[in-house]
Design an enzyme around this catalytic site. Structure first.
Site, PDB file in Angstrom:
ATOM      1  N   MET A 109      -5.996  -9.013   1.685  1.00 51.34           N
ATOM      2  CA  MET A 109      -4.777  -8.580   2.389  1.00 51.34           C
ATOM      3  C   MET A 109      -3.680  -9.018   1.508  1.00 51.34           C
ATOM      4  SD  MET A 109      -5.118  -7.976   5.700  1.00 51.34           S
ATOM      5  CE  MET A 109      -6.530  -7.630   6.366  1.00 51.34           C
ATOM      6  N   HIS A 110      -2.895  -8.102   1.470  1.00 55.26           N
ATOM      7  CA  HIS A 110      -1.753  -7.781   0.391  1.00 55.26           C
ATOM      8  C   HIS A 110      -0.543  -6.990   0.564  1.00 55.26           C
ATOM      9  CE1 HIS A 110      -3.172  -4.167  -1.489  1.00 55.26           C
ATOM     10  NE2 HIS A 110      -2.124  -4.064  -2.047  1.00 55.26           N
ATOM     11  N   ARG A 111      -0.762  -6.126   1.926  1.00 55.42           N
ATOM     12  CA  ARG A 111       0.458  -5.237   2.224  1.00 55.42           C
ATOM     13  C   ARG A 111       1.580  -5.887   2.647  1.00 55.42           C
ATOM     14  NH1 ARG A 111      -0.233  -0.722  -0.201  1.00 55.42           N
ATOM     15  NH2 ARG A 111      -2.566  -0.274  -0.322  1.00 55.42           N
ATOM     16  N   ARG A 150       0.544 -11.925  -3.821  1.00 53.43           N
ATOM     17  CA  ARG A 150       1.677 -11.690  -3.150  1.00 53.43           C
ATOM     18  C   ARG A 150       1.652 -12.435  -1.592  1.00 53.43           C
ATOM     19  NH1 ARG A 150       4.859  -7.004  -2.805  1.00 53.43           N
ATOM     20  NH2 ARG A 150       6.552  -7.435  -1.155  1.00 53.43           N
ATOM     21  N   ASP A 184      -6.304  -4.211   3.925  1.00 54.06           N
ATOM     22  CA  ASP A 184      -5.335  -3.520   3.993  1.00 54.06           C
ATOM     23  C   ASP A 184      -5.018  -2.646   2.795  1.00 54.06           C
ATOM     24  OD1 ASP A 184      -4.046  -5.339   2.279  1.00 54.06           O
ATOM     25  OD2 ASP A 184      -2.624  -5.985   4.039  1.00 54.06           O
TER      26      ASP A 184
END
Ligand code: UD1
Length: 358
Positions: A202-204, A237, A277
């Site tokens: 998950m990084h969006r 992130r 994502d």
């Protein structure tokens, strides 16, 4: 006639896409310009080493920052490099800030641009990547397309059809070229993974930047962990917000540092399902046949749904969808056109015939 090509790379997925293109153009004078958008060893150097990419000729070291700051720093650095090196063609990859920065600088210097992975559209202008893609395509002389519908997207935006070439998917070239190296047993023992697990990434910004959203996401990931172990290599992130929300406070959640390419794809290959994502992972799971639940309202890669194993889910749909994927015997999938391991060669052929080198 074209004699020199500059590849501009900035982030981890750019490296995976560029490796087969650089290899296929091996007989030409090539330079690799790293913007330094990604700078952690685990997001950059490991990938150069594993993918056999040549050492960058320069690393601009731009690092992190706001969109304007980062994009501007890449532009200033690349203008200097392009003027000094005077490449005959600049090749850019994907949809990151380094991609649009490079295309903009090259276009202003009247250096032709080739865009690898052109024409993908999520039609979601809240995503920085959609802005980057659209503008990069407008500035590109060669639009190298991974998926047939992309040609229609380019045409709808007034880009002459003659600029678009369906070449297949160089990220899949890299996957297929390394297939023999993805040893799931080795990666299980190296990281202490259970036999059955879901692999999550998950990084969006839309999922991890706001603490409240990150906390809601963690709650749903814990819901998946109630069903099966969850292994999550955490991109820098989202790390702070996801950990603050208690991501690692579930006994069946295994938080890892970012993995290198070989270990990561081996972990994907061994997963019962993927929750993500990411853009690229939707494509890689399509080829590996691993069910993929993409936690986004849209995708610029619809072929991964029509042909592959991908499904879009909301936060609320995640746990039921994971339960279903874990219970299904096998997810049917077929290979999208030209995702056959030879995209790099096709890209090289298009570039050579366009430039008259062949
Ligand atoms: C970028 C791309 C995204 C892509 C992703 C792949 C843009 C707008 N976004 O997102 O499309 O999916 O790369 O990974 O270009 N950081 C580190 N070390 C690094 C790099 C980043 O710690 O080597 C951290 C920093 O806190 C930084 C944050 O990650 O502020 C975001 O990095 P950035 O390059 O701006 O965007 P990504 O989220 O990595």
């Amino acid at each position: 006639m074209i004699t020199s090509i500059a590849h501009v790379l900035g982030t981890r997925p750019n490296l995976v896409k560029a490796a087969p293109v650089v290899a296929a153009l091996g007989d030409l004078d090539q330079s690799v310009l790293h913007t330094g958008q990604h700078y952690d060893e685990r997001l950059s150097k490991v990938f150069f080493d594993e993918l056999g990419l040549p050492e960058p000729d320069v690393n601009l070291g731009v690092g992190s920052g706001g969109h304007a700051e980062q994009t501007a720093a890449v532009m200033v650095g690349l203008e200097r490099e392009f003027v000094r090196r005077a490449p005959d063609l600049v090749v850019v990859y994907g949809d990151v800030n380094s991609t649009i920065a490079a295309a903009l600088v090259a276009a202003k210097l009247r250096i032709p641009v080739a865009h690898v992975e052109a024409g993908l559209r999520s039609f979601d202008m809240t995503m920085p990547e959609e802005v980057n893609r659209r503008l990069t395509d407008q500035l590109s002389d060669l639009c190298l397309v991974t998926s047939p519908e992309a040609i229609g997207h380019l045409a709808a935006e007034g880009i002459p059809v003659g600029r678009a070439h369906l070449v297949g998917n160089p990220m899949i070239d890299t996957l297929l070229a390394n297939l023999g190296k993805f040893d799931t047993g080795r990666v299980r023992s190296r990281y202490g993974l259970p036999d059955r697990y879901v692999l999550a990434t998950m990084h969006r910004p839309a999922n991890v930047d706001a603490p409240g959203t990150a906390a809601a996401l963690v709650e749903h990931l814990h819901g998946v962990a109630d069903l099966v172990d969850v292994v999550i290599p955490v991109h820098p992130r989202g790390r702070a917000n996801l950990i603050a929300a208690g991501l690692d406070q579930h006994p069946r959640v295994h938080v890892l540092e970012p993995l290198g390419y070989i270990d990561f794809i081996a972990a994907v290959r061994g997963a019962a399902a993927v929750v993500t994502d990411s853009g690229g992972l939707q494509e890689e799971t399509t080829i590996l046949g691993v069910p993929c639940l993409t936690v986004r309202p849209n995708t610029e890669r619809p072929i991964t749904i029509t042909h592959g194993t991908n499904r879009l889910v909301t936060f609320e749909e995640l746990v039921p969808a994971a339960r279903k994927a874990l219970g299904a015997p096998e997810t049917p999938h077929r290979t999208p056109p030209l995702w056959d391991g030879h995209a790099g060669e096709r890209i090289a052929d298009v570039i050579r015939s366009w430039t008259g080198v062949a």
